[in-house]
Design an enzyme around this catalytic site. Sequence first.
Site, PDB file in Angstrom:
ATOM      1  N   CYS A  38      11.418  58.169  53.354  1.00 31.55           N
ATOM      2  CA  CYS A  38      12.358  57.182  53.198  1.00 31.55           C
ATOM      3  C   CYS A  38      12.942  57.210  51.770  1.00 31.55           C
ATOM      4  CB  CYS A  38      11.950  55.708  53.651  1.00 31.55           C
ATOM      5  SG  CYS A  38      10.340  55.413  52.923  1.00 31.55           S
TER       6      CYS A  38
ATOM      7  N   HIS B 225      14.485  49.569  50.795  1.00 29.64           N
ATOM      8  CA  HIS B 225      13.852  49.699  49.316  1.00 29.64           C
ATOM      9  C   HIS B 225      14.994  49.687  48.521  1.00 29.64           C
ATOM     10  CE1 HIS B 225      10.194  51.127  51.564  1.00 29.64           C
ATOM     11  NE2 HIS B 225      10.733  52.543  51.371  1.00 29.64           N
TER      12      HIS B 225
END
Length: 336
Positions: free
Chosen positions: A130, A244
């Site tokens: 990710c 994130h």
Amino acid sequence: MKRNPTVAIVGATGAVGAEFAATLEKRNFPVGKLVALASARSAGKTMDFRGEKVVIQELTERSFDGVDIALFSAGGSISRKYAPIAVKAGAVVVDNSSAFRMDPNVPLVIPEINPQRIRDHKGIIANPNCSTITALVPLWPIHRKNRIRRMIISTYQASSGAGAAAMEELVESTRAHLEGRRYEPKVLPHPYAFNVFSHNDTIDLETGYNGEETKVIKETKKIFEDDSIRVGITCVRVPVLRAHCEAITIECDNPIGENDVRRILSDAPGVKIVDDREKNYFPMPIDASGQGDILVGRIRRDVSDPTGHSVAMFVSGDQLLKGAALNAIQIAEYLL
Ligand code: A2P
């Protein structure tokens, strides 16, 4: 590939598993039948899909009979064991774990960057880490115009990357902290509420780099097909539920200014510029959560490089969507 393929979700009860189902539905993926798989603990529970309840079954070696596409997100060891079984049964696997990413026979794909690699697959296609996806979606269009020779990244990673139980741990430990109760961490190695700690992936005692950092370094070279690109990175967990953030500085082969970056990113696929200096409004996990684009802002000259070859930026992307489920389903769309 059939027009209405049977799609299996391996890890259906997980944080990414739920997003697989929601994203298939949202993008009108032509699922003929959905097979939801998890551990024996979850057998008999249900998951919602297109207004119906799909009963979750225990993952076994027979689970893939009749499955055309298998989306895996149940961890590396499950992928290592069951992905080859799924391929043998005739399915194409899109694997969200790190198990096969660096296998030279397995394409590692971000559809905005290297969709042409999908057709090389021999049954398994790997979804990148990710943090890799979140950085590379906006960096690729820059790299194509003015080669990036070095990048330095600091991540601010949400609980979702460590799974549904880690998300719950963040909520529960925050509640306990606010109520003055003691909370023993069960999933992550350190107290999560009101704290920041180095990424929980295994650290290499010799190099001092953790597994997450090594993944981003290696995966970037594979996806950009450029072994000479230099990547420096520090990965950290922050007490955010999902999405994130990353602070990124790049150094290019030729001089580059902030307006060059803005121009390149203004029509880049999968990227949205959020860069309002007057309002001090820049990418935030709260805005990135639930959307597929990577938000990019704080675009500015890196004043530590007087040669004018470097720019800095700050990005945020939904770890569960573009960082996992959405990227995998975009790959699956190419299989149709
Ligand atoms: P279960 O809920 O039955 O344990 P997350 O990434 O959010 O932690 O989710 C992990 C996913 O992987 C869950 O759906 C979990 O199912 C699944 N999983 C974990 N261990 C196994 C196993 N041995 N067999 C099948 N699925 C598993």
